[in-house]
Design a protein around this motif. Structure first.
Motif, PDB file in Angstrom:
ATOM      1  N   GLY A 113       0.689  -1.046   0.046  1.00 45.56           N
ATOM      2  CA  GLY A 113      -0.051  -0.092  -0.053  1.00 45.56           C
ATOM      3  C   GLY A 113       1.160   1.280   0.001  1.00 45.56           C
ATOM      4  N   MET A 114       0.701   2.320  -0.856  1.00 48.40           N
ATOM      5  CA  MET A 114       1.241   3.232  -0.987  1.00 48.40           C
ATOM      6  C   MET A 114       0.618   4.649  -1.078  1.00 48.40           C
ATOM      7  SD  MET A 114       4.749   4.540  -3.468  1.00 48.40           S
ATOM      8  CE  MET A 114       3.499   4.755  -5.018  1.00 48.40           C
ATOM      9  N   ALA A 115       0.783   5.619   0.009  1.00 48.51           N
ATOM     10  CA  ALA A 115       0.055   6.839  -0.218  1.00 48.51           C
ATOM     11  C   ALA A 115       1.427   7.936  -0.474  1.00 48.51           C
ATOM     12  CB  ALA A 115      -0.568   7.125   1.198  1.00 48.51           C
ATOM     13  N   MET A 132      -0.955  12.222  10.451  1.00 49.09           N
ATOM     14  CA  MET A 132      -2.140  11.843  10.083  1.00 49.09           C
ATOM     15  C   MET A 132      -1.784  10.350   9.681  1.00 49.09           C
ATOM     16  SD  MET A 132      -3.176  14.600   7.437  1.00 49.09           S
ATOM     17  CE  MET A 132      -3.112  16.473   7.914  1.00 49.09           C
ATOM     18  N   GLU A 133      -0.419   9.657  10.235  1.00 47.37           N
ATOM     19  CA  GLU A 133      -0.177   8.508   9.660  1.00 47.37           C
ATOM     20  C   GLU A 133      -0.801   7.418  10.136  1.00 47.37           C
ATOM     21  OE1 GLU A 133       3.944   9.608   8.370  1.00 47.37           O
ATOM     22  OE2 GLU A 133       1.720  10.197   7.976  1.00 47.37           O
ATOM     23  N   ALA A 134      -1.387   7.153  11.190  1.00 46.16           N
ATOM     24  CA  ALA A 134      -2.485   6.291  11.712  1.00 46.16           C
ATOM     25  C   ALA A 134      -3.439   5.966  10.788  1.00 46.16           C
ATOM     26  CB  ALA A 134      -3.056   6.196  13.232  1.00 46.16           C
ATOM     27  N   ALA A 135      -4.181   7.052  10.451  1.00 44.74           N
ATOM     28  CA  ALA A 135      -5.189   6.915   9.456  1.00 44.74           C
ATOM     29  C   ALA A 135      -5.001   6.536   8.167  1.00 44.74           C
ATOM     30  CB  ALA A 135      -6.056   8.201   9.494  1.00 44.74           C
ATOM     31  N   VAL A 136      -3.851   7.070   7.676  1.00 45.17           N
ATOM     32  CA  VAL A 136      -3.287   6.960   6.444  1.00 45.17           C
ATOM     33  C   VAL A 136      -2.852   5.287   6.287  1.00 45.17           C
ATOM     34  CG1 VAL A 136      -1.469   7.615   4.472  1.00 45.17           C
ATOM     35  CG2 VAL A 136      -2.564   9.053   5.922  1.00 45.17           C
ATOM     36  N   TYR A 137      -2.132   4.794   7.464  1.00 46.63           N
ATOM     37  CA  TYR A 137      -1.905   3.468   7.368  1.00 46.63           C
ATOM     38  C   TYR A 137      -2.779   2.611   7.284  1.00 46.63           C
ATOM     39  CZ  TYR A 137       0.088  -0.787   9.617  1.00 46.63           C
ATOM     40  OH  TYR A 137       0.382  -2.056   9.832  1.00 46.63           O
ATOM     41  N   GLU A 138      -4.159   2.790   8.028  1.00 45.46           N
ATOM     42  CA  GLU A 138      -5.247   1.909   7.680  1.00 45.46           C
ATOM     43  C   GLU A 138      -5.867   1.922   6.330  1.00 45.46           C
ATOM     44  OE1 GLU A 138      -6.229  -0.359   9.700  1.00 45.46           O
ATOM     45  OE2 GLU A 138      -4.696   0.177  11.244  1.00 45.46           O
ATOM     46  N   LEU A 139      -5.581   3.148   5.871  1.00 43.97           N
ATOM     47  CA  LEU A 139      -6.251   3.405   4.302  1.00 43.97           C
ATOM     48  C   LEU A 139      -5.493   2.607   3.450  1.00 43.97           C
ATOM     49  CD1 LEU A 139      -8.305   4.591   2.629  1.00 43.97           C
ATOM     50  CD2 LEU A 139      -7.060   6.836   2.305  1.00 43.97           C
ATOM     51  N   CYS A 140      -4.154   2.559   3.594  1.00 48.58           N
ATOM     52  CA  CYS A 140      -3.401   1.819   2.795  1.00 48.58           C
ATOM     53  C   CYS A 140      -3.566   0.153   2.697  1.00 48.58           C
ATOM     54  CB  CYS A 140      -1.933   2.073   3.255  1.00 48.58           C
ATOM     55  SG  CYS A 140      -1.122   3.577   2.480  1.00 48.58           S
TER      56      CYS A 140
END
Length: 371
Positions: free
Chosen positions: A19-21, A55-63
């Motif tokens: 997963g990459m944001a 925002m890393e935690a939310a982005v982690y889950e989205l990835c």
């Protein structure tokens, strides 16, 4: 993306989806710039950052979600500066991200991108992040004069090619919207060749300057006309050590097109025989920074000699001498930090004052991108 490329390539070669944001656009005090990326690997580990921690935690889950359903998304995260402070976050601002699943099928050109970056050659990746069905996720890679991949139409490819190469020449990543395609939004992540730092004068201070220059991402050359001092053993952090007269070497590199507006020059010999000829040529080139070491008396004498050599006042105003910011340092390492700080301030448009003495955003945005 450059900082996470080794991890991304390792998982890609293993055939594992990642997963990459990637940051596409930012507003206000968001700390990361377009092209910054966060990866979530197949083992659940994370690499990189898109917000400095906010925002890393939310982005982690989205990835993780995007890896599972293979559906790319363009999302925005925003928080006011006051709310960010109340929540214990590092900053406010708004960040737009493109989140995708990366594997061999979705990014077949990754090996090429990694090879070009490793070789120090400029390469750009243009990915469709918004547009009609079937277009999102398509990408082209620009390496040398070649174009690899397609966004789905030759006219679109040609338009994006032109705009992406312009961004690559400027050393910037960002979003382009080709006129030939309505509602198409393309993220261009540019990987320019590293900017150069030319250090003239093979003295002990030069070793420390070469070390910090490499740390900042420059391709560092140390040059001196004296072979007994200009040796690889004395400058292990330099990418190359050249034995030549400084002015002759600089003239040859400029003629060959190997210096540009991102190049920084540090003249450390404080010997007029070497300083004046090389500075006279350097100040005639559109370089990012030109600095020269020496006492105030040496600096004034050097300016007098340069005037006598025909250098005008406008060019002399670009000379940073004595070199570096006033940090009170004395050792070669401390001096190198002061030189690096001045280079960053000049390139980014900073004033060099303590941030604690300023008001407003600390991520003001500079004039020139990182090397």
């Amino acid at each position: 993306m450059r900082d996470v490329l080794p991890d991304l390539l390792r998982w890609w070669r293993a055939g594992a989806p990642v997963g990459m944001a990637t940051v596409t656009r930012t507003w206000r005090s968001a700390p990361r710039r377009p092209g910054a990326a966060l990866l979530v690997g197949p083992d659940g580990s994370a690499a990189g950052s898109v917000s400095g921690g906010c925002m890393e935690a939310a982005v982690y889950e989205l990835c993780r979600e995007v890896v599972a359903d293979a559906t790319p998304r363009l999302v925005r995260f925003g928080v006011s500066d006051d709310d960010a402070l109340d929540a214990g976050l590092t900053c406010g601002g708004t960040v737009e991200l493109y989140v995708e699943r990366v594997d061999r099928a979705s990014f077949p050109q990754l090996d090429l991108v990694a090879a070009e970056v490793a070789a120090g050659r400029p390469v750009a990746v243009a990915t469709c992040v918004a547009g009609p069905p079937g277009r999102r996720g398509r990408r082209i890679v620009l390496a040398g004069q070649d174009r690899h991949g397609t966004l789905g139409a030759s006219a679109v490819d040609a338009a994006v090619d032109a705009e992406a190469r312009a961004l690559l020449r400027a050393g910037r990543s960002g979003v382009v919207r080709p006129r030939s395609a309505e509602n198409l939004c393309v993220l261009v992540v540019a990987h320019p060749a590293p900017a150069r730092m030319l250090v003239f004068g093979a003295i002990d201070f030069a070793a420390a300057v070469a070390h910090v220059g490499r740390f900042l991402g420059y391709r560092v050359t140390v040059c001196d006309a004296r072979p007994v001092f200009a040796t690889d053993r004395r400058f292990p952090q330099a990418h190359e050590v050249v034995v030549d007269w400084p002015h002759r070497y600089l003239a040859a590199e400029a003629a060959a097109g190997r210096v540009d507006e991102r190049t920084v020059v540090c003249v450390l010999t404080h010997d007029a025989r070497f300083d004046v000829p090389v500075l006279r040529h350097a100040l005639d080139l559109p370089l990012a920074y030109v600095g020269a070491m020496g006492s105030r008396r040496t600096a004034e004498d050097r300016r007098r000699r340069l005037r006598e050599a025909g250098v005008g006042e406008a060019a002399l105003a670009r000379l940073h001498a004595p070199i570096g910011l006033d940090l009170g340092g004395q050792s070669p390492e401390e001096t190198a930090v002061s030189i690096a700080a001045e280079i960053v301030a000049v390139r980014r448009g900073g004033g060099g004052a303590p941030l604690s003495a300023r008001s407003g955003s600390i991520h003001g945005g500079g004039r020139v991108p990182h090397p």
